[in-house]
Design a protein around this motif. Structure first.
Motif, PDB file in Angstrom:
ATOM      1  N   LEU A 170       0.753  -1.541   0.095  1.00  0.00           N
ATOM      2  CA  LEU A 170      -0.142   0.060   0.297  1.00  0.00           C
ATOM      3  C   LEU A 170       1.042   1.082  -0.233  1.00  0.00           C
ATOM      4  O   LEU A 170       0.671   1.946  -0.685  1.00  0.00           O
ATOM      5  CB  LEU A 170      -0.890   0.247   0.992  1.00  0.00           C
ATOM      6  CG  LEU A 170      -2.014  -1.018   1.393  1.00  0.00           C
ATOM      7  CD1 LEU A 170      -3.100  -1.206   2.622  1.00  0.00           C
ATOM      8  CD2 LEU A 170      -3.177  -0.728   0.307  1.00  0.00           C
ATOM      9  N   LEU A 171       2.209   0.677   0.172  1.00  0.00           N
ATOM     10  CA  LEU A 171       2.660   2.756   0.963  1.00  0.00           C
ATOM     11  C   LEU A 171       4.194   2.621  -0.522  1.00  0.00           C
ATOM     12  O   LEU A 171       3.504   3.817  -0.825  1.00  0.00           O
ATOM     13  CB  LEU A 171       4.064   2.581   2.142  1.00  0.00           C
ATOM     14  CG  LEU A 171       3.427   2.368   3.240  1.00  0.00           C
ATOM     15  CD1 LEU A 171       4.365   2.060   4.294  1.00  0.00           C
ATOM     16  CD2 LEU A 171       2.564   3.813   3.659  1.00  0.00           C
ATOM     17  N   LEU A 172       4.287   1.466  -1.004  1.00  0.00           N
ATOM     18  CA  LEU A 172       5.087   1.654  -2.543  1.00  0.00           C
ATOM     19  C   LEU A 172       4.466   2.137  -3.327  1.00  0.00           C
ATOM     20  O   LEU A 172       4.085   2.755  -4.521  1.00  0.00           O
ATOM     21  CB  LEU A 172       5.301   0.382  -2.544  1.00  0.00           C
ATOM     22  CG  LEU A 172       6.118  -0.202  -4.140  1.00  0.00           C
ATOM     23  CD1 LEU A 172       7.742   1.356  -3.505  1.00  0.00           C
ATOM     24  CD2 LEU A 172       6.831  -1.556  -3.795  1.00  0.00           C
ATOM     25  N   GLY A 173       2.486   1.134  -3.576  1.00  0.00           N
ATOM     26  CA  GLY A 173       1.620   1.360  -4.047  1.00  0.00           C
ATOM     27  C   GLY A 173       1.376   3.340  -4.745  1.00  0.00           C
ATOM     28  O   GLY A 173       1.069   3.966  -5.201  1.00  0.00           O
ATOM     29  N   SER A 174       1.533   4.128  -2.958  1.00  0.00           N
ATOM     30  CA  SER A 174       0.780   5.744  -2.601  1.00  0.00           C
ATOM     31  C   SER A 174       2.355   6.050  -3.718  1.00  0.00           C
ATOM     32  O   SER A 174       1.679   7.245  -4.701  1.00  0.00           O
ATOM     33  CB  SER A 174       0.556   5.501  -1.487  1.00  0.00           C
ATOM     34  OG  SER A 174      -0.244   4.890  -0.921  1.00  0.00           O
ATOM     35  N   PHE A 175       3.591   5.821  -3.265  1.00  0.00           N
ATOM     36  CA  PHE A 175       4.474   6.246  -3.733  1.00  0.00           C
ATOM     37  C   PHE A 175       4.757   6.051  -5.593  1.00  0.00           C
ATOM     38  O   PHE A 175       5.164   7.189  -6.034  1.00  0.00           O
ATOM     39  CB  PHE A 175       5.775   5.458  -3.024  1.00  0.00           C
ATOM     40  CG  PHE A 175       6.826   6.992  -3.844  1.00  0.00           C
ATOM     41  CD1 PHE A 175       7.331   7.940  -3.702  1.00  0.00           C
ATOM     42  CD2 PHE A 175       7.703   5.907  -4.212  1.00  0.00           C
ATOM     43  CE1 PHE A 175       8.624   8.563  -3.849  1.00  0.00           C
ATOM     44  CE2 PHE A 175       9.412   6.463  -5.025  1.00  0.00           C
ATOM     45  CZ  PHE A 175       9.077   7.299  -4.517  1.00  0.00           C
ATOM     46  N   ILE A 176       4.356   5.181  -5.832  1.00  0.00           N
ATOM     47  CA  ILE A 176       4.800   4.556  -7.466  1.00  0.00           C
ATOM     48  C   ILE A 176       3.358   5.936  -8.115  1.00  0.00           C
ATOM     49  O   ILE A 176       3.702   6.590  -9.194  1.00  0.00           O
ATOM     50  CB  ILE A 176       4.152   3.616  -7.819  1.00  0.00           C
ATOM     51  CG1 ILE A 176       5.234   2.525  -7.151  1.00  0.00           C
ATOM     52  CG2 ILE A 176       3.909   2.861  -9.500  1.00  0.00           C
ATOM     53  CD1 ILE A 176       5.213   1.214  -7.659  1.00  0.00           C
ATOM     54  N   LEU A 177       2.122   5.369  -7.402  1.00  0.00           N
ATOM     55  CA  LEU A 177       0.647   6.657  -8.122  1.00  0.00           C
ATOM     56  C   LEU A 177       1.668   8.231  -8.536  1.00  0.00           C
ATOM     57  O   LEU A 177       0.764   9.000  -8.898  1.00  0.00           O
ATOM     58  CB  LEU A 177      -0.207   6.705  -7.343  1.00  0.00           C
ATOM     59  CG  LEU A 177      -0.840   4.934  -8.040  1.00  0.00           C
ATOM     60  CD1 LEU A 177      -2.082   5.270  -6.562  1.00  0.00           C
ATOM     61  CD2 LEU A 177      -1.428   5.000  -9.101  1.00  0.00           C
ATOM     62  N   SER A 178       1.908   8.461  -7.424  1.00  0.00           N
ATOM     63  CA  SER A 178       2.465   9.783  -7.155  1.00  0.00           C
ATOM     64  C   SER A 178       3.500  10.392  -8.065  1.00  0.00           C
ATOM     65  O   SER A 178       3.507  11.259  -8.753  1.00  0.00           O
ATOM     66  CB  SER A 178       2.544   9.985  -5.643  1.00  0.00           C
ATOM     67  OG  SER A 178       2.132   9.761  -4.511  1.00  0.00           O
ATOM     68  N   LEU A 179       4.543   8.901  -8.567  1.00  0.00           N
ATOM     69  CA  LEU A 179       4.911   8.898  -9.422  1.00  0.00           C
ATOM     70  C   LEU A 179       4.941   9.705 -10.848  1.00  0.00           C
ATOM     71  O   LEU A 179       5.021  10.368 -11.600  1.00  0.00           O
ATOM     72  CB  LEU A 179       6.513   8.786  -9.504  1.00  0.00           C
ATOM     73  CG  LEU A 179       7.269   8.313  -8.330  1.00  0.00           C
ATOM     74  CD1 LEU A 179       8.387   7.720  -7.833  1.00  0.00           C
ATOM     75  CD2 LEU A 179       7.698   9.723  -8.221  1.00  0.00           C
ATOM     76  N   VAL A 180       3.701   8.716 -10.715  1.00  0.00           N
ATOM     77  CA  VAL A 180       2.761   8.625 -12.305  1.00  0.00           C
ATOM     78  C   VAL A 180       1.985  10.265 -11.939  1.00  0.00           C
ATOM     79  O   VAL A 180       2.500  10.808 -13.648  1.00  0.00           O
ATOM     80  CB  VAL A 180       1.670   7.363 -12.316  1.00  0.00           C
ATOM     81  CG1 VAL A 180       0.474   7.592 -13.328  1.00  0.00           C
ATOM     82  CG2 VAL A 180       2.569   5.981 -12.628  1.00  0.00           C
TER      83      VAL A 180
END
Length: 336
Positions: A170-180
């Motif tokens: 969940l934390l990693l997904g939040s960071f990846i979506l922020s980069l997108v």
């Protein structure tokens, strides 16, 4: 792409007494070779109010750093707080430190030097950091709502669902979506062409929507880009939060335990107050920026979700949670 201004003259203009007169208005210097720059709108042109704003922003920044760092250290120091909920809260505090550090130090320097200007590269850098930390705030608020949904609606499966691996995803997904989201904003902004003689950002920081307003291409395209990105990365987390709280309220209504309901309300109350304050002011500024409202009014409203909310987050969660208050007293007693 943007107007070129002579560097020495620009610096003299910034240091000149009285109201700021941007050197870029001097037509004889428009073809000089130097670094392009943008100018921020001033929250107030009154020197007395500027002094008050300097003290206010400096105090809020110090308080935000102190509160969020203290909350993170408290969570780390107490093993009883090593749970998914406090893990997300400590990550939110780290994001809030980055979020407020993206804008406030620059505002403090601009007020002190009476020079609210930034280079094109500096503007892109600030915009990039603001988008990443802002999107991380959105995603973490949604993840925390999901955590409360699982804890309240599926308590028997909470330890299984919210395990370390799932929380990390969940934390990693939040960071990846922020980069997108940053990539989409960056592509939209980096390709714009500016045709204004005077590049004024209608806020006290560089946001993608403010930069796109200076573009020469059709404003319809600019608005479509803004609202599409806002819908994907802003509306979806809000819908997730609304759905989770709908399920939580439904579960509370079916419960007959008054003490259990009180505990649930006390647990969710802090999170819900932060969600309302953050999204309420952010959405208000987001939609009102397209209307014919005063840019200074929008800038003042932006202070709420860019400065006030990151400052209040750790105190709201700490003062309303007895476990955090107990851990905080233990931490302070050991430290002092």
């Amino acid at each position: 792409m943007v107007l070129f201004v002579e560097k020495e003259t620009r610096n003299l203009g910034c240091l000149a007494p009285g109201p700021l007169v941007p050197c870029s208005r001097n037509k004889s210097l428009q073809n000089a070779t130097t670094i392009p720059e943008f100018h921020f709108i001033q929250l107030s042109e009154d020197p007395d109010i500027q002094t008050v704003l300097f003290g206010l922003f400096l105090s809020m920044y110090i308080l935000a750093l102190f509160g969020n760092l203290l909350f993170i250290l408290t969570v780390i120091s107490d093993c009883h707080l090593h749970t998914p909920m406090y893990c997300f809260l400590s990550n939110l505090s780290m994001v809030d430190i980055g979020f407020i550090s993206t804008t406030v130090p620059r505002v403090i320097v601009d007020i002190q030097t009476n020079c609210p200007a930034i280079s094109y590269v500096g503007c892109l850098t600030q915009m990039s950091l603001f988008v990443i930390f802002g999107c991380m705030d959105d995603m973490l608020l949604a993840v925390m709502t999901y955590d409360r949904f699982v804890a309240i609606c599926h308590p028997l499966y909470y330890q299984v669902i919210m395990n370390i691996s799932h929380c990390s995803v969940l934390l990693l997904g939040s960071f990846i979506l922020s980069l997108v989201e940053l990539l989409l904003h960056y592509v939209a902004v980096i390709t714009f062409s500016n045709c204004e003689d005077y590049n004024e950002i209608s806020n006290f920081f560089c946001g993608s929507s403010e930069v796109l307003k200076l573009a020469c291409f059709d404003t319809v395209i600019s608005n479509i880009v803004r609202y599409c990105i806002g819908t994907i990365f802003g509306l979806l987390p809000i819908l997730g939060i609304i759905f989770s709280y709908f399920k939580i309220v439904s579960s509370i209504m079916r419960s007959s335990s008054s003490s259990g309901n009180h505990k649930i309300f006390s647990t969710c109350g802090s999170h819900l107050s932060i969600v309302c304050m953050f999204y309420g002011t952010a959405l208000g500024v987001y939609f009102s920026s397209s209307l014919s409202l005063s840019p200074r009014s929008n800038a003042v409203a932006s202070v709420m979700y860019t400065v006030v909310t990151p400052m209040l987050n750790p105190f709201i969660y700490s003062l309303r949670n007895k476990h955090v208050k107990t851990a905080l007293r233990k931490f302070l007693s050991r430290a002092f």
